[in-house]
Enzyme design. Sequence first.
Site, PDB file in Angstrom:
ATOM      1  N   CYS A 138       1.057  -1.142   0.349  1.00 46.29           N
ATOM      2  CA  CYS A 138       0.325   0.653   0.311  1.00 46.29           C
ATOM      3  C   CYS A 138       0.897   1.099  -0.160  1.00 46.29           C
ATOM      4  O   CYS A 138       2.079   0.890   0.303  1.00 46.29           O
ATOM      5  CB  CYS A 138      -1.018  -0.357   0.938  1.00 46.29           C
ATOM      6  SG  CYS A 138      -2.426   1.009   1.261  1.00 46.29           S
TER       7      CYS A 138
ATOM      8  N   CYS B  32      -0.303   3.984   1.740  1.00 44.42           N
ATOM      9  CA  CYS B  32       0.021   5.301   3.001  1.00 44.42           C
ATOM     10  C   CYS B  32       0.326   5.199   3.731  1.00 44.42           C
ATOM     11  O   CYS B  32       0.747   6.034   4.381  1.00 44.42           O
ATOM     12  CB  CYS B  32      -2.085   4.810   3.265  1.00 44.42           C
ATOM     13  SG  CYS B  32      -1.096   3.129   4.490  1.00 44.42           S
TER      14      CYS B  32
ATOM     15  N   CYS C 262      -4.156   6.118   0.347  1.00 46.75           N
ATOM     16  CA  CYS C 262      -3.357   4.683  -0.409  1.00 46.75           C
ATOM     17  C   CYS C 262      -2.491   4.860  -1.562  1.00 46.75           C
ATOM     18  O   CYS C 262      -2.969   3.874  -2.415  1.00 46.75           O
ATOM     19  CB  CYS C 262      -4.156   2.945  -0.267  1.00 46.75           C
ATOM     20  SG  CYS C 262      -4.798   3.030   1.815  1.00 46.75           S
TER      21      CYS C 262
ATOM     22  N   LYS D 284     -12.429  -4.736   1.425  1.00 50.81           N
ATOM     23  CA  LYS D 284     -12.092  -3.829   2.854  1.00 50.81           C
ATOM     24  C   LYS D 284     -13.329  -2.331   3.126  1.00 50.81           C
ATOM     25  O   LYS D 284     -12.993  -1.867   2.602  1.00 50.81           O
ATOM     26  CB  LYS D 284     -10.824  -3.749   2.355  1.00 50.81           C
ATOM     27  CG  LYS D 284     -10.185  -2.702   3.378  1.00 50.81           C
ATOM     28  CD  LYS D 284      -8.676  -2.411   3.264  1.00 50.81           C
ATOM     29  CE  LYS D 284      -7.933  -1.304   3.940  1.00 50.81           C
ATOM     30  NZ  LYS D 284      -6.976  -1.119   4.230  1.00 50.81           N
TER      31      LYS D 284
ATOM     32  N   ARG E 238      -3.724   3.580  12.018  1.00 53.19           N
ATOM     33  CA  ARG E 238      -3.051   4.088  11.924  1.00 53.19           C
ATOM     34  C   ARG E 238      -1.636   5.025  12.742  1.00 53.19           C
ATOM     35  O   ARG E 238      -1.534   5.736  12.335  1.00 53.19           O
ATOM     36  CB  ARG E 238      -4.120   5.308  11.657  1.00 53.19           C
ATOM     37  CG  ARG E 238      -4.768   4.591  10.209  1.00 53.19           C
ATOM     38  CD  ARG E 238      -6.149   5.655   9.528  1.00 53.19           C
ATOM     39  NE  ARG E 238      -6.713   4.756   8.742  1.00 53.19           N
ATOM     40  CZ  ARG E 238      -7.998   4.746   8.566  1.00 53.19           C
ATOM     41  NH1 ARG E 238      -8.129   6.260   8.921  1.00 53.19           N
ATOM     42  NH2 ARG E 238      -8.798   4.184   7.618  1.00 53.19           N
TER      43      ARG E 238
ATOM     44  N   ARG F  16     -10.681   7.907   3.704  1.00 56.07           N
ATOM     45  CA  ARG F  16     -10.847   6.635   2.281  1.00 56.07           C
ATOM     46  C   ARG F  16     -12.069   6.145   2.424  1.00 56.07           C
ATOM     47  O   ARG F  16     -12.703   5.340   1.633  1.00 56.07           O
ATOM     48  CB  ARG F  16      -9.802   5.920   3.484  1.00 56.07           C
ATOM     49  CG  ARG F  16      -8.599   5.784   4.157  1.00 56.07           C
ATOM     50  CD  ARG F  16      -7.581   4.746   4.154  1.00 56.07           C
ATOM     51  NE  ARG F  16      -6.348   4.817   4.974  1.00 56.07           N
ATOM     52  CZ  ARG F  16      -5.295   5.972   4.554  1.00 56.07           C
ATOM     53  NH1 ARG F  16      -5.323   6.496   4.233  1.00 56.07           N
ATOM     54  NH2 ARG F  16      -4.922   5.552   5.823  1.00 56.07           N
TER      55      ARG F  16
ATOM     56  N   GLU G 248     -16.746  -7.852  -5.837  1.00 56.10           N
ATOM     57  CA  GLU G 248     -15.068  -7.025  -4.818  1.00 56.10           C
ATOM     58  C   GLU G 248     -14.421  -8.152  -5.013  1.00 56.10           C
ATOM     59  O   GLU G 248     -13.795  -8.011  -5.504  1.00 56.10           O
ATOM     60  CB  GLU G 248     -15.334  -5.844  -3.514  1.00 56.10           C
ATOM     61  CG  GLU G 248     -15.350  -4.320  -3.751  1.00 56.10           C
ATOM     62  CD  GLU G 248     -14.705  -4.524  -3.718  1.00 56.10           C
ATOM     63  OE1 GLU G 248     -13.722  -4.361  -4.964  1.00 56.10           O
ATOM     64  OE2 GLU G 248     -14.420  -2.765  -3.944  1.00 56.10           O
TER      65      GLU G 248
ATOM     66  N   LYS H 222     -12.143  -7.829   5.667  1.00 61.62           N
ATOM     67  CA  LYS H 222     -11.530  -6.302   6.898  1.00 61.62           C
ATOM     68  C   LYS H 222     -12.639  -5.556   6.877  1.00 61.62           C
ATOM     69  O   LYS H 222     -13.496  -4.819   5.657  1.00 61.62           O
ATOM     70  CB  LYS H 222     -10.227  -6.405   6.124  1.00 61.62           C
ATOM     71  CG  LYS H 222      -9.779  -5.311   7.403  1.00 61.62           C
ATOM     72  CD  LYS H 222      -8.494  -4.243   6.867  1.00 61.62           C
ATOM     73  CE  LYS H 222      -7.545  -3.491   7.289  1.00 61.62           C
ATOM     74  NZ  LYS H 222      -7.115  -2.999   6.596  1.00 61.62           N
TER      75      LYS H 222
ATOM     76  N   SER I 191      -7.301  -3.643  13.648  1.00 64.13           N
ATOM     77  CA  SER I 191      -6.776  -3.207  15.501  1.00 64.13           C
ATOM     78  C   SER I 191      -7.348  -2.776  16.538  1.00 64.13           C
ATOM     79  O   SER I 191      -7.576  -2.884  17.732  1.00 64.13           O
ATOM     80  CB  SER I 191      -5.650  -1.587  15.010  1.00 64.13           C
ATOM     81  OG  SER I 191      -6.563  -0.637  14.586  1.00 64.13           O
TER      82      SER I 191
ATOM     83  N   TYR J 139      -3.728  -9.503  16.002  1.00 54.60           N
ATOM     84  CA  TYR J 139      -2.518  -9.179  16.861  1.00 54.60           C
ATOM     85  C   TYR J 139      -2.949  -9.815  18.306  1.00 54.60           C
ATOM     86  O   TYR J 139      -1.770  -9.284  19.040  1.00 54.60           O
ATOM     87  CB  TYR J 139      -3.049  -7.774  17.614  1.00 54.60           C
ATOM     88  CG  TYR J 139      -2.718  -6.593  16.213  1.00 54.60           C
ATOM     89  CD1 TYR J 139      -2.529  -5.904  15.695  1.00 54.60           C
ATOM     90  CD2 TYR J 139      -4.008  -6.827  15.423  1.00 54.60           C
ATOM     91  CE1 TYR J 139      -2.037  -5.052  14.011  1.00 54.60           C
ATOM     92  CE2 TYR J 139      -4.097  -5.666  13.748  1.00 54.60           C
ATOM     93  CZ  TYR J 139      -3.265  -5.322  13.839  1.00 54.60           C
ATOM     94  OH  TYR J 139      -3.294  -4.785  12.757  1.00 54.60           O
TER      95      TYR J 139
HETATM   96  C1  PBG Z   1      -3.059  -0.261   4.634  1.00 54.31           C
HETATM   97  C2  PBG Z   1      -3.257  -0.487   5.673  1.00 54.31           C
HETATM   98  C3  PBG Z   1      -4.009  -0.733   6.921  1.00 54.31           C
HETATM   99  C4  PBG Z   1      -4.904  -1.218   8.209  1.00 54.31           C
HETATM  100  C5  PBG Z   1      -4.706  -2.759   7.480  1.00 54.31           C
HETATM  101  N1  PBG Z   1      -3.888  -1.530   5.773  1.00 54.31           N
HETATM  102  C6  PBG Z   1      -4.871   0.855   7.265  1.00 54.31           C
HETATM  103  C7  PBG Z   1      -5.901   1.926   6.530  1.00 54.31           C
HETATM  104  O1  PBG Z   1      -6.299   1.024   5.501  1.00 54.31           O
HETATM  105  O2  PBG Z   1      -6.470   2.637   7.142  1.00 54.31           O
HETATM  106  C8  PBG Z   1      -5.676  -1.394   8.862  1.00 54.31           C
HETATM  107  C9  PBG Z   1      -5.570  -2.615   9.826  1.00 54.31           C
HETATM  108  C10 PBG Z   1      -5.216  -2.357  11.301  1.00 54.31           C
HETATM  109  O3  PBG Z   1      -7.008  -1.526  11.579  1.00 54.31           O
HETATM  110  O4  PBG Z   1      -5.155  -3.480  11.653  1.00 54.31           O
HETATM  111  N2  PBG Z   1      -3.684   0.426   3.944  1.00 54.31           N
END
Ligand code: PBG
Length: 326
Positions: A120, A122, A130, A195, A205, A217, A234, A249, A275, A314
């Site tokens: 990515c 970002c 991104c 996603k 982040r 986003r 998708e 996700k 996260s 995690y």
């Molecule tokens: C990058 C990315 C993100 C996550 C994984 N790859 C952040 C986003 O899309 O803003 C999020 C992972 C998480 O929250 O654990 N694009």
Amino acid sequence: MGFPITRMRRLRKSPVIRDALSEVNVSLNDLIYPMFVIEGKNIRNPVMSMPGVYQCSPDILLTEIEKAIKIGIKAIILFGIPEIKDAVGSSAYAQDGIIQQTILKIKKAFPELLLITDVCLCEYTDHGHCGLIKENKIVNDSTLELLAKTALTHAQAGADIVAPSDMMDGRVAAIRKVLDGSGFDETLIMAYSVKYASAFYGPFRDAAGSAPQFGDRGTYQMDPRSSIKQAVQEAALDIEEGADIVIVKPALAYMDIIKTISNTFNCPITSYNVSGEYAMVKAAAEKGWIDEKRVVLELMTGFKRAGSNLIITYHALDIAAWLQEV
Ligand code: PBG
């Protein structure tokens, strides 16, 4: 036949019967552990909103990986935090970028580890989006080339699987084409196909320093209110373009999507226990309000039951330790 001939409780009579009838079991093979690598030496920065998660410099990361492997972790997904960010995310596809250097080191030390890399822009752009920006818009088509370039440098350094997480249209095809054209037809693509633009990414982040500097986003990640059909489309597009594995996700608020994708396609599915989901469990556990081990294992069982083959989480280190306890 109903009660009293049928008594469902007979099926739960004893631990041995319950074990015998258990059908959904989480194993070490299911787990992918996310790790963050930052430039520098001897750095182990705790991520405040994610207790137990650290940004590590490559030297420390290697020792952390060694520990993870010792307790049974077989796969990691790696995120990079570069020193320099610019408008076009140059550090994402630099031959000697933080990720590329680290992949080389990891593969040398632990060739048997399944190494997945997040692809990515970002984390590498100064605007935190991104894709490339033109007139305050995130442009699709010119971003594809940079994503493909990024994926190629990861494959060249030794990544087993590249995982594009940008949500640009057509990026799986662009990556597959460049990989195949350079002799990397054995590198897998695990696409973040479904996603959502989720509030659950907040703590990530902080960990990756990748919050967008303007806007959000919403023009590339999916709307949580969009139809299940859109999620199916998708996934279908990414599979058609060459994705070997698809990611859904976040996981927790999207179990219906995991189930639908699993019922619709033969492709393996990974769910990303993100996260914010992790932070919620950790916070409640810290307060003593929930039994962390039981809650985490119940969540993982739910992701598996919904149809996940793999789970990015995690909690992976804790789960690995708990699975070894029995
Ligand atoms: C990058 C990315 C993100 C996550 C994984 N790859 C952040 C986003 O899309 O803003 C999020 C992972 C998480 O929250 O654990 N694009």
